[in-house]
Design an enzyme around this catalytic site. Structure first.
Site, short mmCIF file in Angstrom:
data_model
loop_
_atom_site.label_atom_id
_atom_site.label_comp_id
_atom_site.label_asym_id
_atom_site.label_seq_id
_atom_site.Cartn_x
_atom_site.Cartn_y
_atom_site.Cartn_z
N THR A 252 15.33 -14.83 -24.52
CA THR A 252 16.22 -15.23 -25.61
C THR A 252 16.74 -13.96 -26.29
OG1 THR A 252 14.24 -15.58 -26.99
CG2 THR A 252 15.25 -17.52 -25.99
N THR A 286 7.63 -16.18 -30.63
CA THR A 286 7.84 -17.23 -29.64
C THR A 286 7.58 -16.56 -28.31
OG1 THR A 286 9.35 -18.34 -31.04
CG2 THR A 286 9.66 -18.75 -28.74
N GLU A 369 12.13 -7.41 -31.17
CA GLU A 369 13.41 -7.35 -31.87
C GLU A 369 13.46 -6.13 -32.78
OE1 GLU A 369 13.86 -12.21 -31.94
OE2 GLU A 369 13.31 -11.14 -33.77
N ASN A 513 17.51 -11.05 -36.82
CA ASN A 513 17.02 -12.31 -37.35
C ASN A 513 17.95 -12.92 -38.40
OD1 ASN A 513 14.17 -13.07 -36.26
ND2 ASN A 513 14.19 -10.84 -36.44
N SER A 518 23.52 -17.59 -34.62
CA SER A 518 24.93 -17.41 -34.31
C SER A 518 25.14 -16.50 -33.12
CB SER A 518 25.68 -16.84 -35.51
OG SER A 518 25.09 -15.64 -35.95
#
Length: 518
Positions: A252, A286, A369, A513, A518
């Site tokens: 992702t 996740t 991230e 984040n 979007s």
């Protein structure tokens, strides 16, 4: 479904490479001839990796430019080498991600419109199918999140695990995690499983398919789009060559795919893939991981080993201190390569499984991230259990103040001490720190109740240690495997030990984040 499995253990390539290639290709040809057809759906040989042995052998080693006394392994290194480009990294993974015997993976993309946010228009979604080509297996194990808001695939998975039935396939989608949605999430997951079973003509039906989902929490799973559009294409794309396609498709916000592999002395392979970059603090982030092997191992042994490996690896990492609703680690075996039940073989398998899990968990943190540094906190002599030592390590890597200092290459040792002290004050007030020492890099910075920081050289050394471990916050491949090393030793007051990995906190993490949906 017609497949051919091509497996490659460890080859020693020397100057006589060309003269030996014919006999090696012949060995591959024998293995190809020995595989049986499965299913009944026929696709082209090229689609499913049915290669002539010489063609396969040539492809697999076309990137090797120098063959003089080279030893090339089909496995990933425990510590990955440094890479200069994304292409180098992807080539490395591809050469070392050969699937174990009896596995095929396929991926496909589709579009959907979110019921919850239709104004966003058509959104992309990917589906991945992992198929046990020689039939269902009873040898599978799983560990799921303990979050009290589990995703519907977790509910389905727990039910499958409790019933103890066999597995024949896995199906994974990204973009939507199918957690606490307005519809019937369990029914949606089962609908996708049924589609996989139908297209693959699995004799055990949907009950032999394990689902996983990752992505936005609270959205309905686009089950119809996945079942009718994505799953058939993923099955059509099934191939038996390597796991890279699946590793890429399950991502992702991950910056790059993650694969780890290990070949056992009996010839069996363990190959694992994982995704995860944010919402990472597994209790069992996740985070999804799938570990495939062809070694013969029974269900109970595999479950015990997986649970232990998860506790020491995936449960000892944190990117942002947030436990996900979808965490899943699955291990499954095709049982096609005989492995004895001797203590030596079982121990080798256990160590290899631990190596794969540890490598994947470290990769998840490194590709977190916005991650600019990976912290490795080693705790020794903690006055309590290993679990409590792990919790203290997590408190350090989750300290926002210390994470920010590391992001700026600022050796703010006071923030480190504060993170340690605050944990002890809340959870272990009676712990003695009389013998405690703290190190950063190779430098002792605290001992006998006092900091040892006098002189500009200490500050420069600590800052240089952080700079050397710095990563690019947006890099799409891992340039190195270095850590900001933190050591916390309580001396002789206890026996608790732990190693915890974490990341710094950068502007890029906030940006990712802030714009996630979007």
């Amino acid at each position: 479904m017609k497949y051919t499995t091509l497996s490659l253990g460890v080859l020693a390539l020397t100057a006589n490479f060309r003269s030996s290639s014919i006999s090696m290709a012949a060995a591959f040809s024998l293995q190809i001839a020995g595989r049986r057809n499965v299913g009944g759906i026929s696709h082209s040989n090229a689609q499913h990796g049915l290669y002539d042995a010489n063609e396969y052998f040539s492809k697999r080693f076309s990137a090797v430019s120098s063959l003089n006394s080279l030893a090339i392994s089909a496995d990933t290194d425990v510590i990955l080498p440094e890479f200069s480009t994304k292409e180098e990294y992807m080539e490395y993974l591809t050469e070392r991600s050969a699937l174990p015997q009896g596995f095929a993976s396929g991926t496909a993309s589709g579009k959907f419109i979110s019921v919850e946010a239709p104004a966003m228009g058509p959104l992309p979604i990917r589906g991945t199918v992992i198929h046990l080509t020689d039939g269902p297996t009873d040898s599978w194990a799983a560990v799921f999140t303990k979050n009290k808001f589990p995703g519907s695939p977790i509910i389905v998975g727990r039910d499958r695990l409790a019933k103890g039935g066999p597995l024949h396939a896995l199906v994974i989608n990204n973009k939507v995690s199918n957690v606490c949605s307005g519809g019937d999430g369990v029914a949606d997951s089962e609908k996708v499983c049924a589609a996989v079973a139908d297209v693959l003509k699995l004799p055990g039906g949907a009950e032999t398919v394990l689902p996983s989902s990752t992505g936005v929490i609270g959205w309905r799973l686009p089950a119809t789009e996945l079942a009718q559009d994505v799953v058939p294409l993923a099955v059509k794309a099934l191939q038996v060559e390597n796991a890279v396609n699946a590793a890429q498709a399950i991502c992702t916000t991950d910056r790059y795919p993650k694969v780890r592999s290990k070949t056992l002395s009996c010839g069996a392979r363990i190959v694992g893939i994982a995704k995860g970059a944010g919402m990472i603090e597994p209790n069992m982030a996740t985070m999804l991981a799938y570990i495939m092997t062809d070694a013969t191992v029974d269900k109970a042994t595999l479950q015990s080993m997986l649970s232990e490996s998860v506790n020491k690896s995936f449960n000892s990492i944190s990117v942002d201190g947030s436990e996900s609703t979808s965490d899943t680690v699955v291990a499954l075996s095709s049982n096609l390569v005989p492995m004895s039940k001797s203590d030596g073989d079982i121990a080798e398998f256990k160590d290899a499984l631990m190596e794969v899990c540890s490598g994947l968990s470290a990769d998840i943190v490194r590709n977190g991230e916005g991650t600019g540094h990976v912290l490795r906190v080693k705790v020794k002599g903690y006055p309590g259990t290993n679990y409590q030592a792990t919790q203290m390590g997590r408190n350090v890597v989750n300290s926002a103040l210390f994470k920010c200092a590391v992001a700026g290459n600022d050796p703010n040792t006071g923030r480190l001490a504060s993170a340690i002290g605050s944990f002890l004050g809340r959870f272990n007030e009676d712990a003695s720190i009389d013998e405690m020492s703290i190190t950063m890099g190779e430098r002792m910075i605290f001992s006998a109740g006092k900091f040892i920081l006098e002189g500009d050289e200490v500050e420069k050394e600590l800052s240089k240690h952080m700079e050397d471990a710095q990563l690019g916050e947006c890099d799409d491949f891992p340039i190195h495997q270095k850590f900001v090393e933190i050591g916390i030793d309580f001396g002789s007051v206890g026996t608790g030990t732990a190693t915890v990995l974490g990341s710094d906190l950068t502007k890029e993490y906030v940006a990712v984040n802030a714009d996630y949906r979007s």
